[in-house]
Every structure is written in structure tokens, then in C-alpha cells.
Design a protein around this motif. Structure first.
Motif, PDB file in Angstrom:
ATOM      1  N   THR A  17     -25.577 -72.195  18.975  1.00 19.06           N
ATOM      2  CA  THR A  17     -26.957 -72.411  18.549  1.00 19.06           C
ATOM      3  C   THR A  17     -27.167 -73.848  18.110  1.00 19.06           C
ATOM      4  OG1 THR A  17     -27.121 -70.122  17.830  1.00 19.06           O
ATOM      5  CG2 THR A  17     -28.750 -71.641  16.943  1.00 19.06           C
ATOM      6  N   ASP A  18     -28.233 -74.456  18.592  1.00 17.68           N
ATOM      7  CA  ASP A  18     -28.590 -75.818  18.207  1.00 17.68           C
ATOM      8  C   ASP A  18     -29.436 -75.728  16.942  1.00 17.68           C
ATOM      9  OD1 ASP A  18     -29.428 -78.402  17.914  1.00 17.68           O
ATOM     10  OD2 ASP A  18     -30.232 -78.612  19.947  1.00 17.68           O
ATOM     11  N   ASP A  23     -34.168 -75.973  13.098  1.00 16.46           N
ATOM     12  CA  ASP A  23     -34.731 -76.510  11.851  1.00 16.46           C
ATOM     13  C   ASP A  23     -35.936 -77.413  12.098  1.00 16.46           C
ATOM     14  OD1 ASP A  23     -32.894 -75.171  10.324  1.00 16.46           O
ATOM     15  OD2 ASP A  23     -31.501 -76.856  10.200  1.00 16.46           O
ATOM     16  N   ALA A  24     -35.940 -78.127  13.212  1.00 13.02           N
ATOM     17  CA  ALA A  24     -37.016 -79.062  13.502  1.00 13.02           C
ATOM     18  C   ALA A  24     -38.265 -78.369  14.055  1.00 13.02           C
ATOM     19  CB  ALA A  24     -36.534 -80.115  14.507  1.00 13.02           C
ATOM     20  N   HIS A  25     -38.135 -77.112  14.480  1.00 13.56           N
ATOM     21  CA  HIS A  25     -39.273 -76.404  15.085  1.00 13.56           C
ATOM     22  C   HIS A  25     -40.371 -76.163  14.061  1.00 13.56           C
ATOM     23  CE1 HIS A  25     -41.464 -73.723  17.701  1.00 13.56           C
ATOM     24  NE2 HIS A  25     -41.516 -72.835  16.714  1.00 13.56           N
TER      25      HIS A  25
END
Length: 108
Positions: A17-18, A23-25
């Protein structure tokens, strides 16, 4: 097989998982329709209420009406193969066949 594919095959989803991308979404307005309704959940405890009644989730399989007992049993390989080939639930079908044979013997 390339080393990287072999590593991915044995790694967990967690490892692949990236998280920086997650988190940036930023959630977009159209995504709110997909989010579950949590209005009945108390955020501080995670408890779910219907009216004044606390609802607890059931964990695991539901209890069986009759108790079963785990045993080790030696059967012919072709018998096991035939039941397994009948698909999921083969042990229950085998149990039903044994019960039917017992009932038949009891009435004769």
C-alpha cells in the motif's frame, strides 16, 4: 520470474500500500455518497445504538442448534473424494447421510 514479482507475491497488501498517496488523498464531494452513515455510532466509544439499546456485533460463526463433536475418522479415499467433489458443505452432507443410515437401522 523477476525478483520483484516474487517479492510482491509473498508480501502482504499492507506492504504494497502506498500510504503517502492514501494520506495525501482529499475526499471529493461525490465520494461522500459512498461513505457509510455513522450517525448512530458514538464516536468516542464506537458503540452503535438503535434507540436506547446498545447493539453489539456478533463475532464468528453463529452457534449451531445441535452441538457437533470433532473426531478423527478413517474412511476410504474414494468416499472422501466423492463427498469433497460435491462442493462446499460436503461434511454436513456426509453427516446427514450417516444420520439417515442410523435412522434406517433403528427402524429395521
Amino acid at each position: 520470474m523477476p525478483e520483484s514479482k516474487r517479492d510482491m507475491r509473498h508480501s502482504s497488501v499492507e506492504d504494497r500500500t502506498d500510504w503517502a498517496k492514501v494520506d495525501a488523498h482529499v475526499i471529493q464531494p461525490e465520494e461522500y455518497d459512498d461513505a457509510p452513515d455513522l450517525s448512530d455510532v458514538a464516536p468516542e466509544t464506537g458503540d452503535f445504538h438503535i434507540g436506547d439499546r446498545l447493539v453489539r456485533p456478533r463475532m464468528g460463526r453463529p452457534p449451531l442448534a445441535g452441538r457437533t463433536e470433532e473426531v478423527t475418522l478413517h474412511l476410504d479415499a474414494d468416499v472422501i473424494a466423492r463427498y469433497r467433489a460435491s462442493g462446499p458443505g460436503w461434511q454436513s452432507r456426509m453427516n446427514a447421510a450417516l444420520r439417515e443410515a442410523l435412522d434406517r437401522d433403528a427402524t429395521s
